[in-house]
Design a protein around this motif. Structure first.
Motif, PDB file in Angstrom:
ATOM      1  N   ARG A  43      43.946 -37.284  -9.988  1.00  0.00           N
ATOM      2  CA  ARG A  43      44.929 -38.017 -10.804  1.00  0.00           C
ATOM      3  C   ARG A  43      44.712 -37.746 -12.288  1.00  0.00           C
ATOM      4  NH1 ARG A  43      43.111 -42.433  -7.990  1.00  0.00           N
ATOM      5  NH2 ARG A  43      42.363 -43.373  -9.933  1.00  0.00           N
ATOM      6  N   ASN A  44      43.495 -37.400 -12.654  1.00  0.00           N
ATOM      7  CA  ASN A  44      43.136 -37.235 -14.065  1.00  0.00           C
ATOM      8  C   ASN A  44      42.500 -35.863 -14.282  1.00  0.00           C
ATOM      9  OD1 ASN A  44      43.451 -40.197 -15.230  1.00  0.00           O
ATOM     10  ND2 ASN A  44      42.441 -40.381 -13.232  1.00  0.00           N
ATOM     11  N   PRO A  45      43.320 -34.817 -14.395  1.00  0.00           N
ATOM     12  CA  PRO A  45      42.757 -33.462 -14.551  1.00  0.00           C
ATOM     13  C   PRO A  45      41.876 -33.310 -15.780  1.00  0.00           C
ATOM     14  CG  PRO A  45      45.141 -33.498 -14.972  1.00  0.00           C
ATOM     15  CD  PRO A  45      44.788 -34.801 -14.352  1.00  0.00           C
ATOM     16  N   ALA A  46      42.145 -34.092 -16.825  1.00  0.00           N
ATOM     17  CA  ALA A  46      41.290 -34.004 -18.009  1.00  0.00           C
ATOM     18  C   ALA A  46      39.882 -34.504 -17.698  1.00  0.00           C
ATOM     19  CB  ALA A  46      41.890 -34.807 -19.158  1.00  0.00           C
ATOM     20  N   MET A  47      39.774 -35.493 -16.810  1.00  0.00           N
ATOM     21  CA  MET A  47      38.448 -35.981 -16.436  1.00  0.00           C
ATOM     22  C   MET A  47      37.736 -35.007 -15.507  1.00  0.00           C
ATOM     23  SD  MET A  47      37.729 -38.543 -18.154  1.00  0.00           S
ATOM     24  CE  MET A  47      36.205 -39.005 -17.330  1.00  0.00           C
ATOM     25  N   PHE A  48      38.509 -34.238 -14.742  1.00  0.00           N
ATOM     26  CA  PHE A  48      37.900 -33.158 -13.966  1.00  0.00           C
ATOM     27  C   PHE A  48      37.187 -32.201 -14.914  1.00  0.00           C
ATOM     28  CE2 PHE A  48      37.724 -29.043 -11.961  1.00  0.00           C
ATOM     29  CZ  PHE A  48      37.407 -29.307 -10.634  1.00  0.00           C
ATOM     30  N   ALA A 124      54.012 -26.519 -19.783  1.00  0.00           N
ATOM     31  CA  ALA A 124      53.579 -27.003 -18.468  1.00  0.00           C
ATOM     32  C   ALA A 124      52.111 -27.409 -18.491  1.00  0.00           C
ATOM     33  CB  ALA A 124      53.821 -25.924 -17.416  1.00  0.00           C
ATOM     34  N   LEU A 125      51.289 -26.657 -19.230  1.00  0.00           N
ATOM     35  CA  LEU A 125      49.871 -26.990 -19.312  1.00  0.00           C
ATOM     36  C   LEU A 125      49.665 -28.356 -19.958  1.00  0.00           C
ATOM     37  CD1 LEU A 125      46.886 -26.169 -18.999  1.00  0.00           C
ATOM     38  CD2 LEU A 125      47.044 -25.123 -21.272  1.00  0.00           C
ATOM     39  N   VAL A 126      50.408 -28.620 -21.028  1.00  0.00           N
ATOM     40  CA  VAL A 126      50.291 -29.918 -21.701  1.00  0.00           C
ATOM     41  C   VAL A 126      50.755 -31.028 -20.778  1.00  0.00           C
ATOM     42  CG1 VAL A 126      51.076 -31.316 -23.650  1.00  0.00           C
ATOM     43  CG2 VAL A 126      50.544 -28.891 -23.985  1.00  0.00           C
ATOM     44  N   ASP A 127      51.893 -30.825 -20.109  1.00  0.00           N
ATOM     45  CA  ASP A 127      52.430 -31.849 -19.210  1.00  0.00           C
ATOM     46  C   ASP A 127      51.470 -32.146 -18.069  1.00  0.00           C
ATOM     47  OD1 ASP A 127      54.729 -32.079 -20.721  1.00  0.00           O
ATOM     48  OD2 ASP A 127      55.869 -30.642 -19.518  1.00  0.00           O
ATOM     49  N   ASP A 128      50.846 -31.104 -17.527  1.00  0.00           N
ATOM     50  CA  ASP A 128      49.932 -31.313 -16.406  1.00  0.00           C
ATOM     51  C   ASP A 128      48.653 -32.005 -16.857  1.00  0.00           C
ATOM     52  OD1 ASP A 128      49.099 -30.751 -13.563  1.00  0.00           O
ATOM     53  OD2 ASP A 128      47.523 -29.654 -14.614  1.00  0.00           O
ATOM     54  N   THR A 129      48.147 -31.635 -18.026  1.00  0.00           N
ATOM     55  CA  THR A 129      46.886 -32.187 -18.499  1.00  0.00           C
ATOM     56  C   THR A 129      47.024 -33.642 -18.916  1.00  0.00           C
ATOM     57  OG1 THR A 129      46.247 -29.991 -19.296  1.00  0.00           O
ATOM     58  CG2 THR A 129      44.979 -31.856 -20.125  1.00  0.00           C
ATOM     59  N   VAL A 138      42.407 -38.313 -21.337  1.00  0.00           N
ATOM     60  CA  VAL A 138      42.939 -37.018 -21.778  1.00  0.00           C
ATOM     61  C   VAL A 138      42.244 -36.566 -23.061  1.00  0.00           C
ATOM     62  CG1 VAL A 138      45.007 -35.774 -22.523  1.00  0.00           C
ATOM     63  CG2 VAL A 138      45.164 -37.479 -20.691  1.00  0.00           C
ATOM     64  N   ILE A 139      42.137 -37.470 -24.025  1.00  0.00           N
ATOM     65  CA  ILE A 139      41.500 -37.115 -25.296  1.00  0.00           C
ATOM     66  C   ILE A 139      40.031 -36.773 -25.074  1.00  0.00           C
ATOM     67  CG2 ILE A 139      40.895 -37.917 -27.602  1.00  0.00           C
ATOM     68  CD1 ILE A 139      43.893 -37.413 -27.168  1.00  0.00           C
ATOM     69  N   LEU A 140      39.358 -37.561 -24.226  1.00  0.00           N
ATOM     70  CA  LEU A 140      37.938 -37.318 -23.972  1.00  0.00           C
ATOM     71  C   LEU A 140      37.718 -35.963 -23.297  1.00  0.00           C
ATOM     72  CD1 LEU A 140      34.976 -38.297 -23.874  1.00  0.00           C
ATOM     73  CD2 LEU A 140      35.509 -39.350 -21.656  1.00  0.00           C
ATOM     74  N   MET A 220      43.374 -29.687 -30.200  1.00  0.00           N
ATOM     75  CA  MET A 220      43.661 -30.136 -28.838  1.00  0.00           C
ATOM     76  C   MET A 220      43.852 -31.647 -28.771  1.00  0.00           C
ATOM     77  SD  MET A 220      43.845 -27.294 -27.406  1.00  0.00           S
ATOM     78  CE  MET A 220      44.159 -27.920 -25.761  1.00  0.00           C
ATOM     79  N   GLY A 221      43.030 -32.379 -29.509  1.00  0.00           N
ATOM     80  CA  GLY A 221      43.185 -33.828 -29.497  1.00  0.00           C
ATOM     81  C   GLY A 221      44.542 -34.271 -29.998  1.00  0.00           C
ATOM     82  N   THR A 222      45.010 -33.680 -31.101  1.00  0.00           N
ATOM     83  CA  THR A 222      46.313 -34.084 -31.643  1.00  0.00           C
ATOM     84  C   THR A 222      47.467 -33.562 -30.798  1.00  0.00           C
ATOM     85  OG1 THR A 222      46.195 -32.192 -33.167  1.00  0.00           O
ATOM     86  CG2 THR A 222      45.533 -34.333 -34.026  1.00  0.00           C
ATOM     87  N   ILE A 223      47.317 -32.404 -30.156  1.00  0.00           N
ATOM     88  CA  ILE A 223      48.373 -31.911 -29.261  1.00  0.00           C
ATOM     89  C   ILE A 223      48.675 -32.941 -28.182  1.00  0.00           C
ATOM     90  CG2 ILE A 223      48.819 -30.260 -27.385  1.00  0.00           C
ATOM     91  CD1 ILE A 223      47.555 -28.109 -29.165  1.00  0.00           C
ATOM     92  N   PHE A 224      47.648 -33.494 -27.565  1.00  0.00           N
ATOM     93  CA  PHE A 224      47.854 -34.463 -26.487  1.00  0.00           C
ATOM     94  C   PHE A 224      48.215 -35.846 -27.030  1.00  0.00           C
ATOM     95  CE2 PHE A 224      44.933 -31.320 -24.504  1.00  0.00           C
ATOM     96  CZ  PHE A 224      45.830 -30.837 -23.570  1.00  0.00           C
TER      97      PHE A 224
END
Length: 291
Positions: A43-48, A124-129, A138-140, A220-224
């Protein structure tokens, strides 16, 4: 020749650890006891990314400790060897500024309709992440830990190894090519060749891995974060012509700022004992070189 084999072996070890832990983390889907954890990561690809890269970094730390005990001349500290050296306040703010320029450049590529249609993998990468339970995750993961790990691996370790056996400018290009190879799409790989050269040059000239890390973390932090707060929709109201101009200016600012660092930091790197050519040895006892 012995040094060449040593470099190849070290790089293979770093990448082998990456793939081994990637496989182990993905295997958590196969066991009932870890299934809930696997679903959380799904559910949280950024945490992966956060979990994977943290585990890999811990293993790298252990590898350096073991190698340092076996071979006393080797550096025992991953972070010192990678080049985590203090940046001046003015340089730190400059890196943050470069990161903001890189962020707006990337957002421009996403919101300009023609570019987004031609290269759909970028939005798509931003939307998925960004999908997940919390923007904090996401930020972490994707804004802080992920970019920092990339800099440790590609600039702090691989670039450091390549510089031991080849001229620094060839090493600079090869580490950027390696960085691009690991990107998830061809479009991102092309962009990453340029960004890898920028990150590598910042690392080389400032003598600190904090330089590209600050650029990457800011970008990257500001993009998300901007995606989450609706900045993209507001930005898109400028229209494509204005967006092309703003995006181009941000790219010029990013490149221009990097050139400025290159032209004004050679003396700093030299005073800190950093090797700017392959003929001068890299002093790993005092830390490595340089988002």
């Amino acid at each position: 020749m012995k040094k060449v084999f040593s470099v190849i072996g070290n790089i293979a070890l770093y990448l082998g650890v990456f793939y081994a832990l990637l496989y182990l983390l993905r295997s958590t889907y196969n066991y009932e006891v870890t299934l809930s954890f696997a679903k959380f990561l799904d559910r949280n690809p950024a945490m992966f990314m956060a979990v994977l890269f943290t585990l890999i970094t811990l293993v790298y730390m252990l590898i350096f400790l073991i190698k340092g005990r076996i071979w006393p001349q080797e550096d025992k500290n991953l972070f010192r060897a990678s080049g985590f050296k203090r940046l001046s306040v003015s340089r730190a703010f400059l890196m943050i500024g470069l990161g903001l320029a890189g962020s707006l450049f990337s957002i421009g590529l996403i919101v300009i309709d023609h570019i987004a249609r031609q290269f759909p993998s970028i939005p798509a990468l931003v939307d998925d992440t960004i999908r997940g339970d919390s923007i904090g995750y996401v930020i972490l993961g994707a804004g802080l830990i992920g970019p920092a790990f990339e800099e440790i691996l590609f600039r702090g370790l691989i670039f450091r190894e390549l510089r031991r056996v080849m001229p620094v400018y060839i090493a600079l290009l090869l580490q950027a090519a390696a960085y691009a190879y690991f990107q998830p799409s061809a479009a991102l790989s092309v962009i990453s060749i340029g960004s890898g050269m920028i990150y590598g040059s910042l690392y080389l000239r400032t003598g600190s891995l904090w330089a590209p890390i600050l650029v990457q973390n800011t970008a990257m932090g500001t993009i998300f974060l901007f995606k989450y707060i609706g900045f993209y929709e507001w930005f898109n109201k400028f229209g494509d012509v204005s967006l092309y101009i703003i995006t181009s200016l941000c790219l010029v600012a990013l490149i221009g700022g990097s050139v400025y660092v290159w032209r004004t930091s050679s003396g700093i790197a030299a005073r800190e004992g950093q090797a700017l050519t392959a003929d001068a040895p890299l002093d790993t006892t005092k830390g490595g070189l340089n988002v």
